[in-house]
Design a protein around this motif. Structure first.
Motif, mmCIF file in Angstrom:
data_model
loop_
_atom_site.group_PDB
_atom_site.id
_atom_site.type_symbol
_atom_site.label_atom_id
_atom_site.label_comp_id
_atom_site.label_asym_id
_atom_site.label_seq_id
_atom_site.Cartn_x
_atom_site.Cartn_y
_atom_site.Cartn_z
ATOM 1 N N TYR A 125 49.747 30.372 -22.026
ATOM 2 C CA TYR A 125 49.281 30.691 -20.678
ATOM 3 C C TYR A 125 49.407 29.474 -19.683
ATOM 4 O O TYR A 125 49.119 28.279 -20.372
ATOM 5 C CB TYR A 125 47.756 31.118 -20.797
ATOM 6 N N ALA A 126 50.091 29.927 -18.435
ATOM 7 C CA ALA A 126 49.993 29.161 -17.426
ATOM 8 C C ALA A 126 49.674 29.496 -16.098
ATOM 9 O O ALA A 126 50.274 30.648 -15.812
ATOM 10 C CB ALA A 126 51.198 28.076 -17.369
ATOM 11 N N ALA A 127 48.574 29.228 -15.491
ATOM 12 C CA ALA A 127 48.217 29.996 -14.342
ATOM 13 C C ALA A 127 49.381 29.925 -13.133
ATOM 14 O O ALA A 127 49.961 28.970 -13.019
ATOM 15 C CB ALA A 127 46.999 29.177 -13.526
ATOM 16 N N SER A 128 49.333 31.112 -12.482
ATOM 17 C CA SER A 128 50.669 30.926 -11.285
ATOM 18 C C SER A 128 50.453 30.188 -10.103
ATOM 19 O O SER A 128 51.105 29.929 -9.351
ATOM 20 C CB SER A 128 50.685 32.393 -10.897
ATOM 21 N N GLY A 131 52.337 32.951 -17.776
ATOM 22 C CA GLY A 131 52.938 32.253 -18.564
ATOM 23 C C GLY A 131 54.083 31.409 -18.002
ATOM 24 O O GLY A 131 54.193 31.240 -16.995
ATOM 25 N N ILE A 132 55.170 31.083 -18.808
ATOM 26 C CA ILE A 132 56.389 30.048 -18.286
ATOM 27 C C ILE A 132 57.633 30.788 -18.838
ATOM 28 O O ILE A 132 57.766 31.190 -19.816
ATOM 29 C CB ILE A 132 56.234 28.680 -18.941
ATOM 30 N N MET A 133 58.397 30.832 -17.754
ATOM 31 C CA MET A 133 59.864 31.277 -17.816
ATOM 32 C C MET A 133 60.860 30.274 -17.731
ATOM 33 O O MET A 133 60.552 28.957 -17.298
ATOM 34 C CB MET A 133 59.891 32.336 -16.804
ATOM 35 N N VAL A 134 62.127 30.028 -18.470
ATOM 36 C CA VAL A 134 62.966 28.861 -18.547
ATOM 37 C C VAL A 134 64.408 29.616 -18.104
ATOM 38 O O VAL A 134 64.875 30.359 -18.834
ATOM 39 C CB VAL A 134 62.774 28.321 -19.658
ATOM 40 N N TYR A 135 65.047 28.595 -17.186
ATOM 41 C CA TYR A 135 66.358 28.887 -17.038
ATOM 42 C C TYR A 135 66.829 27.747 -17.462
ATOM 43 O O TYR A 135 66.669 26.716 -17.279
ATOM 44 C CB TYR A 135 66.641 29.201 -15.632
ATOM 45 N N ARG A 136 68.129 27.994 -18.058
ATOM 46 C CA ARG A 136 69.088 26.880 -18.634
ATOM 47 C C ARG A 136 70.094 26.577 -17.886
ATOM 48 O O ARG A 136 70.510 27.294 -17.078
ATOM 49 C CB ARG A 136 69.564 27.094 -19.989
ATOM 50 N N ASN A 137 70.403 25.299 -17.599
ATOM 51 C CA ASN A 137 71.506 24.877 -16.669
ATOM 52 C C ASN A 137 72.876 24.927 -17.244
ATOM 53 O O ASN A 137 73.144 24.075 -18.300
ATOM 54 C CB ASN A 137 71.316 23.485 -16.043
ATOM 55 N N THR A 138 73.793 25.935 -16.872
ATOM 56 C CA THR A 138 74.706 26.388 -17.585
ATOM 57 C C THR A 138 76.187 25.737 -16.408
ATOM 58 O O THR A 138 77.255 26.265 -16.810
ATOM 59 C CB THR A 138 74.944 27.603 -17.869
ATOM 60 N N GLY A 139 75.977 25.012 -15.650
ATOM 61 C CA GLY A 139 76.868 24.758 -14.728
ATOM 62 C C GLY A 139 77.804 23.621 -15.101
ATOM 63 O O GLY A 139 77.464 22.880 -16.016
ATOM 64 N N SER A 140 78.699 23.238 -14.366
ATOM 65 C CA SER A 140 79.653 22.069 -14.554
ATOM 66 C C SER A 140 80.022 21.576 -13.336
ATOM 67 O O SER A 140 80.236 22.259 -12.260
ATOM 68 C CB SER A 140 80.604 22.192 -15.803
ATOM 69 N N ILE A 141 81.059 20.663 -13.382
ATOM 70 C CA ILE A 141 81.695 20.125 -12.120
ATOM 71 C C ILE A 141 82.768 20.956 -11.810
ATOM 72 O O ILE A 141 83.029 21.024 -10.545
ATOM 73 C CB ILE A 141 82.283 18.570 -12.447
ATOM 74 N N GLY A 142 83.083 21.891 -12.688
ATOM 75 C CA GLY A 142 84.299 22.892 -12.346
ATOM 76 C C GLY A 142 83.655 24.109 -11.973
ATOM 77 O O GLY A 142 84.422 24.700 -11.073
ATOM 78 N N THR A 143 82.544 24.303 -12.592
ATOM 79 C CA THR A 143 82.215 25.838 -11.917
ATOM 80 C C THR A 143 81.065 25.736 -10.875
ATOM 81 O O THR A 143 80.842 26.571 -10.191
ATOM 82 C CB THR A 143 81.384 26.540 -13.122
ATOM 83 N N GLY A 144 80.632 24.513 -10.629
ATOM 84 C CA GLY A 144 79.551 24.315 -9.581
ATOM 85 C C GLY A 144 78.128 24.683 -10.244
ATOM 86 O O GLY A 144 77.976 25.066 -11.511
#
Length: 754
Positions: free
Chosen positions: A177-180, A142-155
């Motif tokens: 389903y998504a093949a690896s 399948g598919i996994m998702v990471y959210r972009n939680t950075g900023s110019i202050g934190t990097g």
């Protein structure tokens, strides 16, 4: 209590002043053995190829990558990131390229450490409309998702958002389903602003369309909670045998009663899907790459955003017969395509890369510029080695060695490789960079990509080590290969003369390992060079030299020297380790650094040739520049302190020096006594005092020895305190960016955390 504090402050003030004045070797001696760090930091050496200075020489290389746009430093300009799988295990690293001026990039290797651990595939897209690009990547089925939680202050930062995306097949909710070994098409298919998914079905050759129901359900596009299978035959096409068949039909979603039976069919072998609107009519056309093909397939959509119909196809894309400048994608093998803005003209360009190893590796980033003057596309091939032409790049794997090749007293750089793809075949080669600088300021210039004509021998890999094995005062070469053979190339030049190696290597013996990474080193201290050979299983073979100083003879003394074992996590690397040893002497002590399949650098002390080695650190300096790491640790800048060269499976190199930024102390226009950091070593709190400075603002940044930002704080006070309780034991760099009324100064100090 106040008097006691003053005394403590005075004590640490004196300590810091003495620390600054002391030699770096004394500083190293102050570090507790448990810290177990190498006192090096990321650095650079000038490298020239064919008269051109490489802009990102130490950028680590690229093999087979997924390429995306992302603003890496939150400056409003879109940069480029390439997730390189590096080797057949699919464990990758993100290679980061920051846009400095429009269409011009520089490699930033430290940013790779800000990305999560990912395998198989990864593409970067903004799913929630916050103008920060997120990560969609592979997970089990399948598919996994990471959210972009950075900023110019934190990097740059990412937080896991979805461990698995689910979808509704008729009455059943299950994983989408998504093949690896492929890449789904993730795009706004229906034009409602949320990201939908096209993916090949588990059954094989048909394309499923999973609609994101975020806008319909919640009225906004920042959710990935609800997907629904709209059709199991998107575009009415079937892809098979490197071609697209139109006017196909398949089972409607509504008729599915047992989704498990449907998903348990024979899996599709692997394809990548790229959604693209080539004619700007609002619906998505399709580019397809397949694991069994060298070409890119194209299907043109004559339907609508809600009801796709692919009716026009081509088996070679791009293909504009009227334009003689067009070169079709032809990559060995499994080309995947990515829409990426490269030249900053506001139009998406095209990058094509192989999706598996075993093919192109030195020219595996095909860059097509979109030259269209209209909203349509006109892809023109600019180069086949985007970014790779600006870095040391030797193919699959890199094995650095320093030695004086031409007898001028300066150390040159020789780089071996598992395989260098050229003219349709992959062969082991040796690449030589001559040191045209000085003993204190080295500069490397490419001399040849086939040193000693090794490619003509078809050695199946070339992992070199050098030493005088026949007692004639010149350096001979031992080469190991990918099938465990060990070869000797005798140097007939004589002492201090430019090396002249025998044309035909002598086959010495074959190890029982599938990989043989050798090092010549006198491990038993008897005056004769032994052979220490890193093995595929993560261990080291010890072949003792039982011959004479002029007539060597090696025999296996130990198949698991010192108990060393750098085997990787079996969940990702099976039973493999890919040990790449570097033994060296530090005074009377023998130390060992070992590269590994995981990319970690293992650090041991070696009591003797027969005693077990003592593991000092299994992740030295927290370094990981990429899997199949290799190492060479020797002084190159003439300060009598060792510098570090690390190779990896992507075929590039990185360089860490004893005088790199963060190791040496740099203070500009400030009285050294005015800057106090205490206590040092520290545990939970770090106090910073700026005496007699008319401060407007101070930016305090704590980096690790790789240059990664760990903590950042801003202050307008001359006396402040930082909470460092979350820092692990080790050596860190504190950077003070001090703003005064008339000047701007930079101070770098070392910090030990206990």
């Amino acid at each position: 209590m106040a008097v006691f504090t003053v005394k403590i402050n005075d004590l640490f003030s004196n300590f810091v002043n003495m620390l600054k004045k002391a030699l770096l070797l004394v500083f190293i001696a102050l570090i507790r053995p448990s810290v177990a760090q190498l006192m090096v930091a990321r650095d650079t050496i000038n490298v020239i190829e064919n008269g051109k200075t490489l802009k990102m020489a130490w950028g680590n290389g690229i093999n087979h990558a997924n390429v995306s746009n992302i603003d890496l430093n939150y400056d409003g300009k879109m940069d480029i990131v390439a997730f390189d799988r590096i080797n057949l295990f699919g464990v990758g690293r993100f290679r980061c390229f920051v846009q400095t001026t429009p269409g011009t990039y520089t490699a930033n290797t430290t940013l790779s450490y800000s990305f999560p651990f990912i395998t198989q595939w990864a593409v970067c897209l903004d799913f929630d409309g916050d103008a920060k690009v997120d990560i969609f990547c592979s997970t089990s089925a399948g598919i996994m998702v990471y959210r972009n939680t950075g900023s110019i202050g934190t990097g740059l930062q990412f937080t896991l958002f979805k461990s698995l995306i689910y979808t509704k097949y008729g009455p059943t909710v299950t994983n989408l389903y998504a093949a690896s070994n492929g890449i789904p098409g993730i795009s706004d298919i229906d034009g409602d602003s949320d990201l939908d998914v096209l993916t090949f079905s588990p059954a094989g050759v048909i394309i499923e369309y999973h609609k994101n129901m975020s806008v319909e359900t919640y009225g906004h596009n920042d959710s990935l909670d609800k997907f629904e299978a709209i059709t199991l035959c998107w575009g009415d096409v079937v892809e098979n045998n490197c071609s697209i068949s139109t006017n196909q039909t398949c089972t409607p979603v509504a008729l599915l009663t047992k989704i498990k039976d449907y998903q348990d069919k024979i899996l599709h072998s692997g394809s990548c899907l790229t959604c693209i609107d080539t004619d700007s009519d609002g619906d998505k056309d399709l580019l397809i790459g397949d694991i069994s093909c060298n070409i890119a397939l194209y299907g043109h959509n004559t339907g609508s955003p809600s009801n796709a119909l692919l009716t026009q196809t081509t088996n070679a894309y791009p293909n504009y017969p009227a334009n003689s400048n067009t070169v079709t994608i032809n990559i060995n093998n499994f080309p995947c395509s990515y829409l990426v803005e490269v030249d900053a003209d506001g139009k998406k360009d095209l990058i094509a890369c192989p999706n598996v190893n075993g093919g192109e590796n030195t020219a595996s980033m095909w860059y097509y510029r979109n030259a269209s003057a209209t909203p349509t596309v006109d892809f023109q091939l600019i180069k086949k080695n985007l970014f790779q032409d600006e870095m040391i790049e030797v193919g699959q794997g890199s094995f650095p060695v320093l030695f004086d090749e031409n007898g001028d007293g300066k150390k040159d750089l020789l780089v071996g490789t598992h395989g260098y793809y050229l003219n349709g075949s992959t062969k082991g080669r040796l690449t030589l960079y001559r040191n045209i600088g000085t003993n204190t300021v080295p500069s490397f210039s490419l001399i040849t990509r086939d040193y000693a004509s090794v490619s003509s021998q078809s050695l199946n890999g070339a992992m070199p080590t050098l030493g005088d094995v026949d007692g004639d005062n010149d350096l001979d070469m031992i080469i190991g290969n990918m099938t465990g053979q060990i070869y000797l190339l005798t140097n007939t030049a004589g002492s201090l003369a430019p090396c002249s190696f025998s044309i035909n290597p002598t086959a010495l013996f074959t190890t029982t390992s599938a990989i043989a990474a050798p090092q010549l080193f006198d491990i038993d201290q008897d005056g004769k060079l032994d052979l220490m050979i890193g093995c595929k299983n993560g261990r080291i073979f010890y072949y003792r030299n039982i011959g004479t100083p002029s007539v060597p003879s090696w025999t296996l003394a130990n198949g698991a020297f010192g108990g060393v074992n750098v085997k990787g996590d079996p969940n990702y690397f099976s039973i493999d380790g890919y040990a790449a040893p570097f033994f060296y002497k530090e005074g009377n002590l023998i130390k060992l650094l070992v590269g590994s399949i995981s990319g970690q650098l293992f650090y041991y002390s070696v009591p003797s040739a027969t005693a077990p080695c003592n593991l000092i650190n299994a992740n030295t300096n927290s370094m990981n520049e990429g899997g199949q790491s290799t190492v060479f640790y020797e002084d190159i800048n003439g300060d009598n302190i060792r510098d570090l060269f690390i190779g990896n499976g992507s075929g590039g190199l990185c360089y860490f020096s004893s005088t790199g930024p963060g190791v040496s102390v740099k203070e500009e226009d400030l009285n050294a006594n005015a800057i106090l950091l205490f206590p040092n070593p520290a545990q939970d709190k770090l106090h910073i005092r700026l005496d007699k400075i008319e401060l407007e603002q101070c930016f305090i940044t704590i980096h690790d020895l790789l240059g990664k930002t760990i903590l950042r704080q801003e202050s307008k006070r001359n006396d402040l305190e930082m909470n460092i309780s979350e820092l692990q034991q080790g050596v860190y760099i504190v950077e003070l960016d001090i703003v005064q009324k008339q000047k701007h100064s930079s101070v770098i100090r070392k910090l030990i955390v206990e």
